[in-house]
Design an enzyme around this catalytic site. Structure first.
Site, PDB file in Angstrom:
ATOM      1  N   HIS A  33      33.041  30.874  21.213  1.00 24.57           N
ATOM      2  CA  HIS A  33      32.882  30.175  22.017  1.00 24.57           C
ATOM      3  C   HIS A  33      33.318  28.833  21.605  1.00 24.57           C
ATOM      4  O   HIS A  33      33.103  27.757  21.250  1.00 24.57           O
ATOM      5  CB  HIS A  33      30.791  29.869  21.903  1.00 24.57           C
ATOM      6  CG  HIS A  33      30.413  30.671  23.186  1.00 24.57           C
ATOM      7  ND1 HIS A  33      30.408  29.792  24.389  1.00 24.57           N
ATOM      8  CD2 HIS A  33      29.440  31.375  22.470  1.00 24.57           C
ATOM      9  CE1 HIS A  33      29.524  30.770  25.079  1.00 24.57           C
ATOM     10  NE2 HIS A  33      29.621  32.009  24.138  1.00 24.57           N
ATOM     11  N   SER A  66      42.464  52.950  43.729  1.00 24.13           N
ATOM     12  CA  SER A  66      41.496  52.812  41.979  1.00 24.13           C
ATOM     13  C   SER A  66      41.119  53.687  41.863  1.00 24.13           C
ATOM     14  O   SER A  66      41.223  54.818  42.740  1.00 24.13           O
ATOM     15  CB  SER A  66      40.905  51.545  41.897  1.00 24.13           C
ATOM     16  OG  SER A  66      39.897  51.568  40.953  1.00 24.13           O
ATOM     17  N   LEU A 125      35.140  44.368  27.512  1.00 29.73           N
ATOM     18  CA  LEU A 125      36.207  45.211  26.432  1.00 29.73           C
ATOM     19  C   LEU A 125      37.314  44.731  27.241  1.00 29.73           C
ATOM     20  O   LEU A 125      37.848  44.647  27.725  1.00 29.73           O
ATOM     21  CB  LEU A 125      36.603  46.391  26.678  1.00 29.73           C
ATOM     22  CG  LEU A 125      35.199  46.943  25.163  1.00 29.73           C
ATOM     23  CD1 LEU A 125      35.135  48.405  25.680  1.00 29.73           C
ATOM     24  CD2 LEU A 125      35.747  46.380  24.084  1.00 29.73           C
ATOM     25  N   SER A 127      38.096  44.546  31.336  1.00 31.39           N
ATOM     26  CA  SER A 127      38.869  45.493  31.890  1.00 31.39           C
ATOM     27  C   SER A 127      39.378  44.420  33.367  1.00 31.39           C
ATOM     28  O   SER A 127      40.178  45.059  33.673  1.00 31.39           O
ATOM     29  CB  SER A 127      38.203  46.740  32.238  1.00 31.39           C
ATOM     30  OG  SER A 127      37.178  46.434  33.527  1.00 31.39           O
ATOM     31  N   SER A 128      39.054  43.263  33.108  1.00 28.30           N
ATOM     32  CA  SER A 128      38.962  42.341  34.123  1.00 28.30           C
ATOM     33  C   SER A 128      40.630  41.553  33.263  1.00 28.30           C
ATOM     34  O   SER A 128      41.565  41.541  35.006  1.00 28.30           O
ATOM     35  CB  SER A 128      38.251  41.555  34.700  1.00 28.30           C
ATOM     36  OG  SER A 128      37.718  40.866  33.670  1.00 28.30           O
ATOM     37  N   GLU A 160      41.563  34.690  37.863  1.00 26.60           N
ATOM     38  CA  GLU A 160      40.715  34.968  37.995  1.00 26.60           C
ATOM     39  C   GLU A 160      39.700  33.981  38.040  1.00 26.60           C
ATOM     40  O   GLU A 160      38.362  34.006  38.422  1.00 26.60           O
ATOM     41  CB  GLU A 160      40.396  35.622  36.163  1.00 26.60           C
ATOM     42  CG  GLU A 160      38.997  36.204  35.841  1.00 26.60           C
ATOM     43  CD  GLU A 160      39.130  37.428  35.064  1.00 26.60           C
ATOM     44  OE1 GLU A 160      39.389  37.947  34.740  1.00 26.60           O
ATOM     45  OE2 GLU A 160      37.632  37.725  34.682  1.00 26.60           O
ATOM     46  N   ASP A 172      41.290  36.542  27.007  1.00 26.35           N
ATOM     47  CA  ASP A 172      40.820  37.588  27.424  1.00 26.35           C
ATOM     48  C   ASP A 172      42.966  38.010  27.638  1.00 26.35           C
ATOM     49  O   ASP A 172      42.770  39.413  27.676  1.00 26.35           O
ATOM     50  CB  ASP A 172      40.371  38.307  28.497  1.00 26.35           C
ATOM     51  CG  ASP A 172      38.952  37.301  28.562  1.00 26.35           C
ATOM     52  OD1 ASP A 172      38.033  37.361  27.528  1.00 26.35           O
ATOM     53  OD2 ASP A 172      37.809  37.739  29.130  1.00 26.35           O
ATOM     54  N   TYR A 221      25.345  29.573  29.965  1.00 23.12           N
ATOM     55  CA  TYR A 221      27.419  29.335  29.526  1.00 23.12           C
ATOM     56  C   TYR A 221      27.187  28.171  30.315  1.00 23.12           C
ATOM     57  O   TYR A 221      27.543  27.901  29.234  1.00 23.12           O
ATOM     58  CB  TYR A 221      28.001  30.756  30.300  1.00 23.12           C
ATOM     59  CG  TYR A 221      28.078  31.801  30.018  1.00 23.12           C
ATOM     60  CD1 TYR A 221      27.759  32.140  28.655  1.00 23.12           C
ATOM     61  CD2 TYR A 221      28.992  32.916  30.866  1.00 23.12           C
ATOM     62  CE1 TYR A 221      27.802  33.423  27.906  1.00 23.12           C
ATOM     63  CE2 TYR A 221      28.885  34.247  30.771  1.00 23.12           C
ATOM     64  CZ  TYR A 221      28.616  34.164  28.602  1.00 23.12           C
ATOM     65  OH  TYR A 221      29.080  35.811  28.413  1.00 23.12           O
TER      66      TYR A 221
HETATM   67  P1  ADP Z   1      35.253  43.370  31.857  1.00 24.70           P
HETATM   68  O1  ADP Z   1      36.610  42.633  31.832  1.00 24.70           O
HETATM   69  O2  ADP Z   1      34.360  42.969  30.661  1.00 24.70           O
HETATM   70  O3  ADP Z   1      35.643  44.843  32.047  1.00 24.70           O
HETATM   71  P2  ADP Z   1      34.193  42.200  33.732  1.00 24.70           P
HETATM   72  O4  ADP Z   1      32.700  41.901  34.993  1.00 24.70           O
HETATM   73  O5  ADP Z   1      35.025  41.100  33.818  1.00 24.70           O
HETATM   74  O6  ADP Z   1      33.679  42.795  33.210  1.00 24.70           O
HETATM   75  O7  ADP Z   1      35.477  43.054  34.695  1.00 24.70           O
HETATM   76  C1  ADP Z   1      35.420  44.189  35.622  1.00 24.70           C
HETATM   77  C2  ADP Z   1      36.122  43.889  37.168  1.00 24.70           C
HETATM   78  O8  ADP Z   1      37.486  44.074  37.014  1.00 24.70           O
HETATM   79  C3  ADP Z   1      34.811  45.913  37.947  1.00 24.70           C
HETATM   80  O9  ADP Z   1      33.956  45.141  38.917  1.00 24.70           O
HETATM   81  C4  ADP Z   1      35.954  45.999  38.689  1.00 24.70           C
HETATM   82  O10 ADP Z   1      36.546  44.332  39.741  1.00 24.70           O
HETATM   83  C5  ADP Z   1      37.012  45.464  37.887  1.00 24.70           C
HETATM   84  N1  ADP Z   1      37.636  47.125  36.884  1.00 24.70           N
HETATM   85  C6  ADP Z   1      38.049  47.507  36.142  1.00 24.70           C
HETATM   86  N2  ADP Z   1      38.128  48.975  36.051  1.00 24.70           N
HETATM   87  C7  ADP Z   1      38.739  48.631  37.464  1.00 24.70           C
HETATM   88  C8  ADP Z   1      39.467  49.574  37.430  1.00 24.70           C
HETATM   89  N3  ADP Z   1      39.683  51.232  36.983  1.00 24.70           N
HETATM   90  N4  ADP Z   1      39.581  49.553  39.200  1.00 24.70           N
HETATM   91  C9  ADP Z   1      39.304  48.628  40.263  1.00 24.70           C
HETATM   92  N5  ADP Z   1      39.161  47.631  39.104  1.00 24.70           N
HETATM   93  C10 ADP Z   1      38.587  47.755  38.042  1.00 24.70           C
HETATM   94 MG    MG Z   2      36.360  40.454  32.300  1.00 27.44          MG
END
Ligand code: ADP
Ligand code: MG
Length: 392
Positions: A33, A66, A125, A127-128, A160, A172, A221
C-alpha cells in the site's frame, strides 16, 4: 507455450498468426500500500505468463479467443462496447486497443487475437496485467507502433482503470513490462521511475493462496485510501511541502506533533506507510550487498506492520506467515498484494520443496480447521513482456 498459442490461433482462425507475444505475472515483493501514497515498491516478474498470437484483418472487426474456453468473441471496433459475463475477459485486450487508439495509434483496421496462459487467474499474480501487456506489445509489433516502456505501462494501467474499471496502481503493469529473470523491479510511484535490481543467488518463491477474500474488499480498500489521505492532510499542516505520505521519513514521523485531527487509526496507517517505504529502500540496499537473511527479516517486518498497523491481514495470512517463518529454508514471508484475504508469499532457498509446502498446508489445516485449504504455487523470477514477428 508460444507454440500452443500459435496452434490455438491457427485452429480457431484458420490462418497463421503474424506476431506472438508474452507477458509474465508478478509478485509484490515488498511495498504494501505504498504505491498510491507516492512511495516505492519492489515486485518480481515470475516464470509464468500469458502468451498471445495476433494477426491483421482488413475490416473493422476484432476477434478474441482464450484458452479459458468459449466461442471467439467478435467485436465491431467502430462501436466497441464493454463486455460482461463470460465475455468480460475481452475488456482487457479491448481496453488496451482503445487506449492505443486514444494515444493516436490507430491501426485503422481490425485484428485477430488468441491467448493461452499458465498463470492462475484471480490468484493475486496479476494475470490481468499480463493479458494487457501481452496485448499491448503484440499490437505495437503488429502495427509497427513504437512506444517507450514507461508509456506502455501507463497505457495498460489506464486500460485497466478506465475500460475494465479496476483502480490498480502501477505495480502490476510495471513489473510485467520491466521484469527480468534474476532481478526485481523497483518502482518509484511518485516519479514513475522503473529500475531493475539484481537478486543475488538462487531465490525461489512459494505462494500460498488462502482462497479467502473479504466480502467487503472494495470498500476496505477505499477506506484505507481515505485514511491515508486524511493522515497526509494533518501532516501537511506542519509540513506543507509534503506531497505524499510515503515521502515522510520514519524519523520525521516520530517527531510529528499530533493534533486533534490525527486519530489512532491515522497514526497506525501513516506509520505503516512511512516505515514500509523505508523498508523498500533498505531491501534495495541489502540486495546489492547480497544479504538475503536481512532482506527476509524485512519481509517479515513488512507483514507484521501490515497486520498490526495497516490491519489488512487476516488470521489465515498471519498463520501462513508464522508457519513459513519457522522454516530453515525460508528467508522471509509476508502477505502479498492488497490483503484482506488473498495470498502470502515466501522467499526461499532451493532447499524448500513441494514436500515442505505440503507440510505447511497440513499444519495450517490443523490450526485453521474451518478455513479452505490454501493453493500452493511455486515460481522463480522471469523475463518481462516481449513480442516478435514470426519469421515465416
Ligand atoms: P489477477 O490479475 O490477480 O489474476 P484479476 O481479477 O485482476 O486477477 O484478473 C483476472 C481476470 O483476467 C480474469 O477474470 C479474466 O478476465 C482475465 N484473464 C486472466 N487469464 C486469462 C486467460 N487465460 N484468458 C482470458 N482471460 C484471462
Ligand atoms: Mg489483476
Amino acid at each position: 507455450m508460444l507454440s500452443s498459442c500459435e496452434r490455438q490461433f491457427e485452429s480457431v482462425f484458420q490462418k497463421v498468426p503474424m506476431v506472438t507475444s508474452f507477458a509474465p505475472g508478478r509478485i509484490e515483493f515488498i511495498g504494501n500500500h505504498t504505491d498510491y501514497n507516492g512511495g516505492e515498491v519492489l515486485g518480481a516478474a515470475i516464470d509464468r505468463r500469458i502468451a498471445a498470437a495476433l494477426g491483421p484483418r482488413r475490416d473493422h472487426t476484432a476477434r478474441f479467443v482464450s484458452d479459458e474456453g468459449g466461442d471467439p468473441v467478435v467485436v465491431d471496433l467502430r462501436n466497441p462496447v464493454r463486455r460482461s459475463g463470460r465475455e468480460s475477459w475481452v475488456n482487457y485486450p479491448l481496453g488496451v486497443y482503445l487506449e492505443l487508439v486514444g494515444a493516436g495509434m490507430d491501426p485503422g483496421t481490425g485484428f485477430d487475437f488468441g491467448c493461452v496462459s499458465d498463470l492462475p487467474s484471480g490468484a493475486g499474480l496479476s494475470s490481468s496485467a499480463a493479458l494487457e501487456l501481452a496485448t499491448a506489445r503484440g499490437l505495437c509489433v503488429l502495427n509497427d507502433f513504437t512506444l517507450a516502456d514507461e508509456a506502455l505501462v501507463l497505457l495498460c494501467q489506464r486500460a485497466e482503470n478506465n475500460f475494465v474499471g479496476v483502480p490498480c496502481g502501477l505495480l502490476d503493469q510495471g513489473v510485467s513490462c520491466f521484469g527480468q529473470a534474476d532481478h526485481l523491479v523497483h518502482i518509484d510511484c511518485a516519479t514513475v521511475r522503473f529500475d531493475r535490481v539484481a537478486v543475488p543467488g538462487q531465490i525461489h518463491f512459494w505462494i500460498f493462496n488462502s482462497n479467502q477474500k473479504h466480502s467487503l474488499l472494495d470498500s476496505l480498500y477505499a477506506e484505507r485510501h481515505r485514511e491515508c489521505r486524511e493522515a497526509l492532510e494533518v501532516i501537511r499542516r506542519q509540513y506543507p511541502d509534503v506531497e505524499h505520505l510515503a515521502q515522510v521519513s520514519p524519523a520525521v514521523f516520530r517527531e510529528l506533533r499530533v493534533d486533534a485531527g490525527f486519530t489512532e487509526t491515522h497514526y497506525a496507517r501513516a506509520r505503516h506507510v512511512t516505515e514500509e517505504n523505508a523498508r523498500v529502500r533498505a531491501v534495495v540496499d541489502l540486495l546489492s550487498k547480497g544479504d538475503l537473511a536481512a532482506v527476509g527479516d524485512l519481509l517479515l517486518a513488512s507483514h507484521n506492520s501490515s497486520s498490526v498497523f495497516f490491519q489488512n491481514s487476516t488470521p489465515a495470512l498471519d498463520t501462513l506467515v508464522q508457519l513459513l517463518s519457522g522454516e530453515k529454508a525460508v528467508y522471509g514471508a509476508r502477505l502479498t498484494g492488497g490483503g484482506f484475504g488473498g495470498a502470502a508469499m515466501a522467499m526461499t532457498s532451493p532447499d524448500f520443496g513441494p514436500d515442505d509446502a505440503e507440510r505447511i498446508v497440513s499444519l495450517y489445516a490443523e490450526q485453521m480447521p474451518h478455513a479452505p485449504l490454501p493453493t500452493v504455487f511455486h515460481a522463480r523470477t522471469g523475463d518481462g513482456a516481449h513480442a516478435a514477428r514470426r519469421s515465416t
